[in-house]
Design an enzyme around this catalytic site. Structure first.
Site, PDB file in Angstrom:
ATOM      1  N   ASN A 254      -2.492   2.495   3.608  1.00  0.00           N
ATOM      2  CA  ASN A 254      -2.010   3.840   3.936  1.00  0.00           C
ATOM      3  C   ASN A 254      -2.884   4.914   3.293  1.00  0.00           C
ATOM      4  O   ASN A 254      -3.039   6.005   3.841  1.00  0.00           O
ATOM      5  CB  ASN A 254      -0.560   4.011   3.458  1.00  0.00           C
ATOM      6  CG  ASN A 254       0.411   3.241   4.330  1.00  0.00           C
ATOM      7  OD1 ASN A 254       0.221   3.149   5.542  1.00  0.00           O
ATOM      8  ND2 ASN A 254       1.435   2.675   3.720  1.00  0.00           N
TER       9      ASN A 254
ATOM     10  N   ASP B 208       0.850  -1.200   0.000  1.00  0.00           N
ATOM     11  CA  ASP B 208       0.000   0.000   0.000  1.00  0.00           C
ATOM     12  C   ASP B 208       0.886   1.251   0.000  1.00  0.00           C
ATOM     13  O   ASP B 208       0.844   2.037   0.938  1.00  0.00           O
ATOM     14  CB  ASP B 208      -0.940  -0.014   1.222  1.00  0.00           C
ATOM     15  CG  ASP B 208      -0.200  -0.044   2.560  1.00  0.00           C
ATOM     16  OD1 ASP B 208       1.017  -0.351   2.569  1.00  0.00           O
ATOM     17  OD2 ASP B 208      -0.828   0.262   3.598  1.00  0.00           O
TER      18      ASP B 208
ATOM     19  N   PHE C 260      -0.679  -0.994  12.585  1.00  0.00           N
ATOM     20  CA  PHE C 260      -1.603  -0.548  11.533  1.00  0.00           C
ATOM     21  C   PHE C 260      -2.055  -1.663  10.591  1.00  0.00           C
ATOM     22  O   PHE C 260      -3.258  -1.809  10.319  1.00  0.00           O
ATOM     23  CB  PHE C 260      -0.968   0.596  10.719  1.00  0.00           C
ATOM     24  CG  PHE C 260      -1.847   1.048   9.583  1.00  0.00           C
ATOM     25  CD1 PHE C 260      -2.951   1.854   9.814  1.00  0.00           C
ATOM     26  CD2 PHE C 260      -1.600   0.633   8.278  1.00  0.00           C
ATOM     27  CE1 PHE C 260      -3.787   2.244   8.780  1.00  0.00           C
ATOM     28  CE2 PHE C 260      -2.426   1.032   7.230  1.00  0.00           C
ATOM     29  CZ  PHE C 260      -3.519   1.839   7.483  1.00  0.00           C
ATOM     30  N   ASN C 261      -1.132  -2.444  10.012  1.00  0.00           N
ATOM     31  CA  ASN C 261      -1.519  -3.415   8.979  1.00  0.00           C
ATOM     32  C   ASN C 261      -2.485  -4.469   9.519  1.00  0.00           C
ATOM     33  O   ASN C 261      -3.335  -4.975   8.781  1.00  0.00           O
ATOM     34  CB  ASN C 261      -0.284  -4.110   8.384  1.00  0.00           C
ATOM     35  CG  ASN C 261       0.520  -3.175   7.509  1.00  0.00           C
ATOM     36  OD1 ASN C 261       0.023  -2.135   7.077  1.00  0.00           O
ATOM     37  ND2 ASN C 261       1.775  -3.538   7.262  1.00  0.00           N
TER      38      ASN C 261
ATOM     39  N   ASP D 293       6.804   1.131   1.848  1.00  0.00           N
ATOM     40  CA  ASP D 293       6.472   0.173   0.785  1.00  0.00           C
ATOM     41  C   ASP D 293       7.287   0.485  -0.475  1.00  0.00           C
ATOM     42  O   ASP D 293       7.734  -0.430  -1.176  1.00  0.00           O
ATOM     43  CB  ASP D 293       4.992   0.261   0.416  1.00  0.00           C
ATOM     44  CG  ASP D 293       4.067   0.001   1.576  1.00  0.00           C
ATOM     45  OD1 ASP D 293       3.565  -1.123   1.714  1.00  0.00           O
ATOM     46  OD2 ASP D 293       3.856   0.942   2.366  1.00  0.00           O
TER      47      ASP D 293
ATOM     48  N   HIS E 189       9.706   0.184   7.982  1.00  0.00           N
ATOM     49  CA  HIS E 189       9.110  -1.121   8.306  1.00  0.00           C
ATOM     50  C   HIS E 189       9.199  -2.157   7.172  1.00  0.00           C
ATOM     51  O   HIS E 189       9.711  -3.258   7.346  1.00  0.00           O
ATOM     52  CB  HIS E 189       7.627  -0.939   8.634  1.00  0.00           C
ATOM     53  CG  HIS E 189       7.336   0.115   9.636  1.00  0.00           C
ATOM     54  ND1 HIS E 189       7.473  -0.087  10.986  1.00  0.00           N
ATOM     55  CD2 HIS E 189       6.902   1.394   9.501  1.00  0.00           C
ATOM     56  CE1 HIS E 189       7.124   1.018  11.633  1.00  0.00           C
ATOM     57  NE2 HIS E 189       6.772   1.931  10.750  1.00  0.00           N
ATOM     58  N   ASP E 190       8.591  -1.812   6.034  1.00  0.00           N
ATOM     59  CA  ASP E 190       8.287  -2.843   5.040  1.00  0.00           C
ATOM     60  C   ASP E 190       9.505  -3.533   4.412  1.00  0.00           C
ATOM     61  O   ASP E 190       9.450  -4.741   4.152  1.00  0.00           O
ATOM     62  CB  ASP E 190       7.388  -2.249   3.946  1.00  0.00           C
ATOM     63  CG  ASP E 190       6.037  -1.831   4.504  1.00  0.00           C
ATOM     64  OD1 ASP E 190       5.623  -2.388   5.544  1.00  0.00           O
ATOM     65  OD2 ASP E 190       5.394  -0.950   3.911  1.00  0.00           O
TER      66      ASP E 190
ATOM     67  N   THR F  79       2.938  -6.239   2.774  1.00  0.00           N
ATOM     68  CA  THR F  79       3.451  -5.120   3.570  1.00  0.00           C
ATOM     69  C   THR F  79       2.323  -4.113   3.799  1.00  0.00           C
ATOM     70  O   THR F  79       2.559  -2.902   3.826  1.00  0.00           O
ATOM     71  CB  THR F  79       4.644  -4.437   2.862  1.00  0.00           C
ATOM     72  OG1 THR F  79       4.189  -3.887   1.614  1.00  0.00           O
ATOM     73  CG2 THR F  79       5.775  -5.410   2.596  1.00  0.00           C
TER      74      THR F  79
HETATM   75  C1  BDR Z   1       2.973  -0.360   8.524  1.00  0.00           C
HETATM   76  O1  BDR Z   1       1.876   0.560   8.352  1.00  0.00           O
HETATM   77  C2  BDR Z   1       2.109   1.373   7.237  1.00  0.00           C
HETATM   78  O2  BDR Z   1       1.861   2.699   7.545  1.00  0.00           O
HETATM   79  C3  BDR Z   1       3.514   1.142   6.786  1.00  0.00           C
HETATM   80  O3  BDR Z   1       3.609   1.217   5.368  1.00  0.00           O
HETATM   81  C4  BDR Z   1       3.832  -0.247   7.279  1.00  0.00           C
HETATM   82  O4  BDR Z   1       3.443  -1.233   6.341  1.00  0.00           O
HETATM   83  C5  BDR Z   1       3.667  -0.043   9.819  1.00  0.00           C
HETATM   84  O5  BDR Z   1       2.788  -0.160  10.898  1.00  0.00           O
HETATM   85 CA    CA Z   2       2.910  -0.680   4.088  1.00  0.00          CA
END
Ligand code: BDR
Ligand code: CA
Length: 324
Positions: free
Chosen positions: A39, A10, A165-166, A15, A239-240, A124
């Protein structure tokens, strides 16, 4: 032989870098990029995938848009973190790389069933597309080598005190993935917060001297500003790409096995990943859980991938660029 992979994403600042790492590192073969609401809405995350692929001259990887909302419940976006476009910061022109006219889930199924070897899926983003793939086409399970995802945490959350979040954006989808019986590796916040894009990292992107290196520095600069404002971080966590790095070289991301459950009903804890590293609960192990990151290797692989792509990229979206 490179490991065949599909990224379900996303974009999203991190990403975008995950896509560049996957496209530029010789240890993996990026077969497709699929997009999902996360996102930002799926129209924007798809546009952003096209933008970063155009900037990096990634023209041979199909991009397909997927689900516009989670399996259950409301849709959340992370515009506070990633901006109105979902990838604020650099100025992108009209992308020349197009998306294919096929749903992400159908593209994944076609590639999985047609590829001579099992393929690794790297989600991701909220796992809506992956959950739909597994439930609608259960026959694809035998074609999936493993699922290496960015999501969850062994510790606290970033959308609620306990939810990342994911997973929070589609807990039912994450639950389907963790209960799929497939080999799953979880790269959660506890490890991705070790992947901090410090000023030193920004300087390495800039020092590449390519337009793509400059775009990466601009992405990180914007991401740094939101992480500073919202969470008081000195540098933003990327993160990703951690999930991609785990597939590129498992030694970069050290894991331990554990049972992982997704909280679906808690009054305050919906979307939390309950990671039983110490076997308190009598539950079978269903995941490898990432615990630590070899930061030097991680950044070296990313900078090298961006350098490789940046050298071969042909300018298409910045007409004022005077380079070769
Ligand atoms: C995840 O949430 C998104 O905002 C980032 O792209 C990442 O995949 C981190 O919590
Ligand atoms: Ca992401």
């Amino acid at each position: 032989m490179p490991v065949p992979i599909i990224i379900d994403c996303d974009p999203g600042h991190d990403d975008a870098i995950a896509i560049l790492l996957a496209a530029g590192d010789p240890a993996v073969d990026l077969l497709a990029i699929t997009t999902v609401a996360g996102n930002q809405v799926v129209e924007k995350t798809t546009l952003n995938a096209r933008r970063i692929c155009t900037a990096a001259a990634i023209t041979d990887v199909p991009i397909a848009a997927g689900c516009a909302r989670p399996l259950v419940g409301p849709r959340y976006v992370a515009d506070d973190v990633h901006g109105e476009s979902g990838m604020d910061g650099p100025r992108f022109g009209e992308p020349t790389v197009r998306a294919v006219p096929e749903h992400a889930v159908d593209l994944m199924r076609r590639i999985l069933t047609g590829h001579p070897e099992p393929v690794t899926l790297i989600p991701t983003a909220p796992m809506t597309n992956i959950a739909l793939l597994l439930t609608r086409y259960p026959e694809v399970a035998g074609h999936i080598r493993e699922i290496v995802l960015m999501g969850g945490s062994t510790e606290r959350g970033n959308r609620t005190p306990v939810a990342e979040f994911n997973v929070y954006a589609d807990p039912e989808a994450a639950d389907i993935v963790f209960r799929s019986g497939l080999p799953v590796t979880m790269c959660g916040l506890n490890v991705t917060h070790q992947a901090l894009a410090t000023p030193d990292v920004l300087a390495r992107f800039e020092a590449l001297g390519s337009e793509l290196g400059g775009i990466c520095a601009e992405l990180m600069t914007y991401f740094a500003s939101t992480y500073r404002r919202i969470w008081g971080f000195d540098a933003p966590p990327l993160h990703d790409p951690v999930a991609v790095a785990r597939v590129i070289d498992p030694a970069i991301v050290r894991c331990a096995e554990a049972s992982v459950a997704v909280e679906l009903r808690g009054q305050y804890t919906r979307g939390a990943t309950v990671v039983d590293l110490h076997r308190y609960l009598d539950r079978p192990v269903n995941a490898q859980v990432a615990l630590s990151l070899d930061q030097e290797q991680f950044w070296d692989r990313i900078v090298t991938a961006v350098d490789t792509l940046g050298k071969r990229a042909v300018r298409t979206d910045r007409p004022w660029h005077a380079g070769p």
